[in-house]
Structures are given as structure tokens and as C-alpha cells.
Design a protein around this motif. Structure first.
Motif, PDB file in Angstrom:
ATOM      1  N   ASP B  38       1.060  -1.090  -0.135  1.00 45.68           N
ATOM      2  CA  ASP B  38       0.073   0.248  -0.019  1.00 45.68           C
ATOM      3  C   ASP B  38       0.836   1.286  -0.110  1.00 45.68           C
ATOM      4  O   ASP B  38       2.281   0.834   0.661  1.00 45.68           O
ATOM      5  N   THR B  39       0.479   2.148  -0.564  1.00 42.12           N
ATOM      6  CA  THR B  39       1.461   3.450  -0.652  1.00 42.12           C
ATOM      7  C   THR B  39       0.526   4.592  -0.906  1.00 42.12           C
ATOM      8  O   THR B  39      -0.923   4.591  -1.119  1.00 42.12           O
ATOM      9  N   GLU B  40       0.390   5.658  -0.417  1.00 43.63           N
ATOM     10  CA  GLU B  40      -0.283   7.153  -0.727  1.00 43.63           C
ATOM     11  C   GLU B  40       0.166   7.939  -1.823  1.00 43.63           C
ATOM     12  O   GLU B  40       1.714   7.689  -1.805  1.00 43.63           O
ATOM     13  N   LEU B  41      -0.242   7.949  -2.875  1.00 42.24           N
ATOM     14  CA  LEU B  41       0.358   9.380  -4.217  1.00 42.24           C
ATOM     15  C   LEU B  41      -0.410  10.036  -4.229  1.00 42.24           C
ATOM     16  O   LEU B  41      -1.746   9.863  -4.266  1.00 42.24           O
ATOM     17  N   ARG B  96       4.715  10.236 -13.412  1.00 40.17           N
ATOM     18  CA  ARG B  96       5.611   9.740 -14.488  1.00 40.17           C
ATOM     19  C   ARG B  96       5.794   8.258 -14.227  1.00 40.17           C
ATOM     20  O   ARG B  96       5.753   7.151 -16.075  1.00 40.17           O
ATOM     21  N   TRP B  97       5.153   7.533 -13.442  1.00 36.34           N
ATOM     22  CA  TRP B  97       5.612   6.023 -13.018  1.00 36.34           C
ATOM     23  C   TRP B  97       4.642   5.178 -12.230  1.00 36.34           C
ATOM     24  O   TRP B  97       4.360   4.094 -13.125  1.00 36.34           O
ATOM     25  N   LEU B 158      14.308   1.264  -0.758  1.00 37.56           N
ATOM     26  CA  LEU B 158      13.543   1.587  -1.222  1.00 37.56           C
ATOM     27  C   LEU B 158      12.198   0.867  -0.640  1.00 37.56           C
ATOM     28  O   LEU B 158      11.667   0.078  -0.361  1.00 37.56           O
ATOM     29  N   ALA B 159      10.699   2.160  -1.212  1.00 34.73           N
ATOM     30  CA  ALA B 159       9.681   1.972  -1.230  1.00 34.73           C
ATOM     31  C   ALA B 159       9.374   1.034  -1.680  1.00 34.73           C
ATOM     32  O   ALA B 159      10.016   0.830  -2.800  1.00 34.73           O
ATOM     33  N   PHE B 160       8.688  -0.356  -1.140  1.00 36.50           N
ATOM     34  CA  PHE B 160       8.137  -0.931  -1.991  1.00 36.50           C
ATOM     35  C   PHE B 160       7.284  -0.833  -3.982  1.00 36.50           C
ATOM     36  O   PHE B 160       8.145  -1.191  -5.182  1.00 36.50           O
ATOM     37  N   GLN B 161       6.453  -0.558  -3.769  1.00 32.17           N
ATOM     38  CA  GLN B 161       6.050   0.883  -5.409  1.00 32.17           C
ATOM     39  C   GLN B 161       7.275   1.073  -5.813  1.00 32.17           C
ATOM     40  O   GLN B 161       7.212   1.242  -7.251  1.00 32.17           O
ATOM     41  N   GLU B 162       8.503   1.830  -5.117  1.00 34.71           N
ATOM     42  CA  GLU B 162       9.466   2.665  -6.067  1.00 34.71           C
ATOM     43  C   GLU B 162      10.398   0.911  -6.909  1.00 34.71           C
ATOM     44  O   GLU B 162      10.915   1.728  -7.614  1.00 34.71           O
ATOM     45  N   VAL B 165       7.453  -0.483  -9.386  1.00 30.67           N
ATOM     46  CA  VAL B 165       6.839  -0.155 -10.669  1.00 30.67           C
ATOM     47  C   VAL B 165       7.770   0.828 -11.345  1.00 30.67           C
ATOM     48  O   VAL B 165       8.305   0.877 -12.340  1.00 30.67           O
ATOM     49  N   ARG B 166       8.412   1.625 -10.231  1.00 30.04           N
ATOM     50  CA  ARG B 166       9.189   2.981 -10.906  1.00 30.04           C
ATOM     51  C   ARG B 166      10.550   2.082 -11.375  1.00 30.04           C
ATOM     52  O   ARG B 166      10.552   2.445 -12.954  1.00 30.04           O
ATOM     53  N   HIS B 167      11.247   0.924 -11.083  1.00 36.84           N
ATOM     54  CA  HIS B 167      12.254   0.090 -10.987  1.00 36.84           C
ATOM     55  C   HIS B 167      12.022  -1.046 -11.991  1.00 36.84           C
ATOM     56  O   HIS B 167      13.378  -1.798 -12.307  1.00 36.84           O
ATOM     57  N   ARG B 168      10.514  -1.577 -11.884  1.00 37.22           N
ATOM     58  CA  ARG B 168      10.664  -2.422 -12.625  1.00 37.22           C
ATOM     59  C   ARG B 168      10.901  -4.093 -12.178  1.00 37.22           C
ATOM     60  O   ARG B 168      11.065  -4.209 -12.518  1.00 37.22           O
ATOM     61  N   HIS B 169      10.993  -3.849 -10.897  1.00 39.47           N
ATOM     62  CA  HIS B 169      11.798  -4.936 -10.459  1.00 39.47           C
ATOM     63  C   HIS B 169      13.124  -5.235 -10.598  1.00 39.47           C
ATOM     64  O   HIS B 169      13.029  -6.690 -10.784  1.00 39.47           O
ATOM     65  N   ALA B 170      13.669  -4.834 -11.519  1.00 38.78           N
ATOM     66  CA  ALA B 170      15.099  -5.045 -11.939  1.00 38.78           C
ATOM     67  C   ALA B 170      16.283  -4.427 -11.518  1.00 38.78           C
ATOM     68  O   ALA B 170      16.673  -4.567 -12.421  1.00 38.78           O
TER      69      ALA B 170
END
Lengths: 319, 319
Positions: B38-41, B96-97, B158-162, B165-170
């Protein structure tokens, strides 16, 4: 170039500011804006007057509706309808009466996030106006929470947007309260803008519910009182009618004559000059009997050119 | 009809639940869902796993993307772009992500409002699933804040979504933390669902970051341990690969063999049976050496019919 500070509600103030921006340097303008209309809907912080001014000055307002963005879509709000069926009693549902377009939501999302991050409403507002490329300064009257509530004859006490939007201001108002105004702090930028302005303008907004919240803030009222000789008000009542909104009815319900003369009575403590429309030229003597100078000109801002002409007249009234 | 409680992450769990709903009564299913993602955006409270499950089971998920709603538009997010230019340093920009469609936003707005009004995430979730007409029970693992954070070799913590999603788990993950898990309370409905279920299923979700947060909650882990004889896990690793997402890489980075046997090692303390895919039938002996019974079947849910067949096999594995 004189510095000009304008006390603002929503639509009338936005139109006046648009006129003013045609005749003076944008950086010389400071708008102090009512936040008593602010509300929280769907978890988002909404500042209707700030946004109406921003969108109007950015030429992005929907010209038909007079609020929100032109070319707007409503997918989010339509999707929210699904949740109305499960919303428990006591949860505030505004889906059906408070229009929030998809693009407009972005403004509320940005503002809400910045407030959650600890930014003040002033900071968030400065960022939002900069994003829209505006060169004037837009200052919320306070960064604290003030909420206008109206007591109505038929529906009891209502939050302002319930009265104004949901009930389309078609209710008799017996009392107006500005909850939080007694403790809300006034930012130094606001009092400075009043103390240093060459000209202070009270925009043609509803004196009771748009300008009223500003006057309910003690330090703002103090600064405005000190600026009286430099202050000019524009009557929002023309020929006994409000150009828009419930000002005439509300004044009458409050025992104030719904006329430019009634406006003179309301603003005489705050302004040394009242600008009224040509149709009210006959009220000059009545107006000046309140100890306020009367300037007669065309105040109906039916076009950008007429708004600019009014702005020029208002500036000339003090200079 | 047996009662079935499923421990869930996002996509894999959603597909399994969709299969399960074809073979058992919906009211007999309880899903306990990871909220560590979960996150707050943009000021909104977002619960990706809860929403992926809800949208999937309501047949509203976008089938191409695997997240968000089908037929979605993106006007709000596009409009938010305007504010990126003025966003001060330190303000979290996800415009953007992190994709948030206009209709999807309605879910986050409803949830955010309800949380602000004092509702628990469990209450808000029950309302949202009811709005989508779902008959199963969807329970967040906790109503308190738990946030999965991953430490990466290249980008630090990193927060999980960062990360996801942001780094595409790479990125190489060196550590996973569940911030808040040590104090987060587990709702009684969650432990009850584990204590009373005829069958407990650990869905084919990422064991480290989707099921891991649930196991990090002491009371939930305790109830799951008590239910071991009734618990069956489905391997999310098939032929050494994850069907979706970074599970295989993350397991390897954590020193766990990225295979159905590695999954057996992870889940042996919690489940008495592991369901693995036919391609991993050769691992039966290796798997059972961890003290967990091995059931071999088709676990790749390539169609609703195959998901239903897997659900039936899983239920049969315990009964």
C-alpha cells in the motif's frame, strides 16, 4: 507602477483580476483569497475560490459553467457513483452534487498531497499558480482551517458548499458563521500586502460570505482598517441585483438594503471609496451619507475590455 | 461446503480466487490480503493488491496490463503533469511512473475519504467489494500501517512501489523489511478466518514480498502455524521461473533455490501440502524431504477453466 492588493471571493473577483492584469504589471498584484468555502470531498482538499481565480486568469475556466476547467471530462466522478450504493450513513457523499472533473481533480490531488507533506496552503497555492504561469501573487487569507457555515430557515446549519452548491443557494440564511476564524492565524505576507499596497481593492464579491470570512480574521481586519484611505470597494450589487449568486437575497435576509447604498453601509468602515455602476448613479448622495466617497462607472464586466476599463477606473479612483 | 481461507498477494492470488469462485460457494471464501504494497500517492490511499483482486474478480481488470480497470482513461494523471514542473524537492512525484486511471481514482478517493472519516481499511474494503458485487470476504491483513521496503544493491532502500513499479523490479534486492509489522494489530476476523477454515491456501504469490508481510505479523503467523495440517501452498515457481514478477530472482538473491523445492523449504513450516506444476513433478522427492507433502498438477492458470481446475485440485489436496 502602483502595487495593488485585492480582497477576493470567487467569480466576480476573478473577472476583476483578469481586467486588472490587462492594465497593470502582473507582479504588482496580490490577491488575498477567501478560503471559508474550502472543503474536503472524496479525501481531497478543495479550494473553490483559489481555483476559480487560477483557472480564470489562466484562461482555462469553463466559460459556460463559470467553474472548473474547459473541455473537462467526468470519468472519475461517474465511477464514484458505484460506491454511493454502499456508502454507510454518516459518510459525506457529494458525488451527485459537487462537480469534480478529471483534470480539475489533478489540482486537488496536488494540493492534498502537498498539504499532507506538511506544506502550507500558501505554499501549495504558490506552486499551483506558478504551474499555470500566473505572474500575480495569490494568497489564501489563512493557512489555518476556517469554514463558513450558514444557518438556514428550512435546513438548519449547513456547510457552505452544501448551501451554495447542493441547495443552489435557494434557502433563506438567518446566520453566517466562520468556524475557526477566531483562532486562525493570518500569514505575514497577507498583512504586509495590505500594509504596503498603494491601492487596496475589495473585489465585487459577496460581502457576507466571500469578503466576510476575510473580515472575520482579526489581524486581516486590522490591516484593512489601517489601509482605509487607500481602499476602494466595488459594489457587487447593480440595480438592486447581484451579477451572480445570492448576495442580494442574503443582504436582504440580513436586514441590509440590497443596493449599492447597502453596500456602502457595509464597507464604509473599510473603504474610503465605493465604485458603483452607472445605473446606481442616483444613489451617490445616499452612499456618501455613510462617509464613503462614491465613484460611478460601468462595473458590469461583460467583456475583457469592460473588465480592463473597470480596473483602470478603480485604480484611478485612489490615485 | 468447506470454508476456505486464502493468503493473498496480487495477480497470482486474484487468478486463483477467480478459479476458486467457479468451484465453491463465494460466501465460503475469505481472502486475507497483503497491504505491505500500500502507498499514498497524490494524497490518496492506494491498496494495489486489494484492488487487483477486486477488479479481477469483478471482471473489470484490464487484461492486457494486468492492473487497473479495462477501458480506462488517464485525464487526471495527464493533468497532474502540469504540476511536476513546480513540485519542490522532497515532494514525492509518482505521476510519471505509477499509473492511476480516472475510474481507478474513484476507488482510491472513496477509500481515502472513508479512512479520513475514521473507517478502518477493513470496513472500507468491505464496502468496496460490496460495491463491485463480490460475495467473498476480502480482509486486509491489518488495519494498521505496514510498509514493505526493499534494500537494493544499486539504489539503497526503496519503498516497495518504487522498486516494483518505478524500477520495474529490475534491481538486486539484498534485504526486505516490513516496517510497522512488529506493532501492527491483526484483526480478529483474520485470525478467526484461519482458525475456523476447513482449508487454508497460500496463493501462488511472491513468498518474500507478497506472503512475507502476512508472515511478519505475529498473530497471523501464529494462527497460520496452528492451521498447518489444513494448509496447502501453491508454488509460484514453475520450472524455475515465476509466472509473473521477480519471485525467482528475489529468491536467488535471498539464497533460496528458485525452484518448487526452494518454495517447499520456505513454506514447510506453514503448510502440510505443496501443490506444484507437472513440469516440476521430478522434484517430488526433494520437496517431500522438507517434510511437506507434494501434489503435482497443472498450476499455470492460462484460462478460467484451468484456474478452476487448479482450485478444485487444491481443495481436494486437503479434503
Amino acid at each position: 507602477m502602483p502595487s495593488i492588493t485585492v480582497l477576493c471571493g470567487g467569480v466576480g473577483a476573478a473577472r476583476f483580476l483578469a481586467g486588472l492584469m490587462q492594465v497593470v504589471d502582473h507582479s504588482s498584484i496580490t490577491a488575498i483569497v477567501n478560503t471559508g468555502d474550502d472543503t474536503e470531498l472524496h479525501g481531497l482538499s478543495i479550494s473553490p475560490d483559489l481555483d476559480t481565480i487560477t483557472y480564470t486568469l489562466a484562461n482555462a475556466i469553463d466559460p459556460e459553467r463559470g467553474w472548473g476547467l474547459a473541455g473537462e471530462t467526468w470519468h472519475s466522478l461517474e465511477a464514484l457513483e458505484r460506491y454511493e450504493a454502499v456508502r454507510p450513513e454518516g459518510s459525506a457523499a457529494a458525488t451527485r452534487w459537487f462537480g469534480l472533473g478529471d483534470r480539475d481533480l489533478a489540482t486537488h490531488m496536488y494540493r492534498t498531497q502537498r498539504l499532507r507533506e506538511g506544506a502550507s496552503l500558501s505554499q501549495a497555492t504558490a506552486e499551483i499558480t506558478r504551474a499555470w504561469g500566473l505572474g500575480l501573487k495569490l494568497l489564501p487569507m489563512t493557512d489555518d482551517r476556517v469554514r463558513t457555515e450558514v444557518t438556514t430557515a428550512s435546513h438548519g446549519r449547513l456547510a457552505f458548499q452544501e448551501y451554495f452548491v447542493r441547495h443552489r443557494h435557494a434557502l433563506t440564511v438567518t446566520q453566517v458563521d466562520f468556524v475557526g476564524a477566531d483562532t486562525a492565524r493570518v500569514p505575514k505576507a497577507v498583512t504586509d500586502a495590505l500594509d504596503t499596497a498603494d491601492i487596496v481593492v475589495i473585489a465585487p464579491s459577496n460581502p457576507l460570505v466571500s469578503i466576510g470570512p476575510l473580515l472575520a480574521l482579526q489581524r486581516l481586519a486590522g490591516a484593512l482598517a489601517r489601509a482605509r484611505s487607500r481602499t476602494v470597494a466595488i459594489s457587487p450589487i447593480v440595480g438592486g441585483q447581484a451579477i451572480k449568486g445570492p448576495a442580494a437575497t442574503m443582504l436582504a435576509d440580513a436586514g441590509i438594503e440590497p443596493s449599492a447604498a447597502g453596500i456602502a453601509a457595509v464597507y464604509a468602515p473599510w473603504a474610503s471609496t465605493l465604485v458603483v455602476d452607472t445605473v446606481d448613479g442616483g444613489l451617490t448622495t445616499a452612499i456618501e451619507s455613510y462617509g464613503i466617497r462614491c465613484v460611478v462607472t460601468d462595473t458590469v464586466m461583460g467583456s475583457p475590455a469592460r473588465a480592463a476599463a473597470l480596473a483602470a477606473s478603480v485604480c484611478a479612483a485612489i490615485r
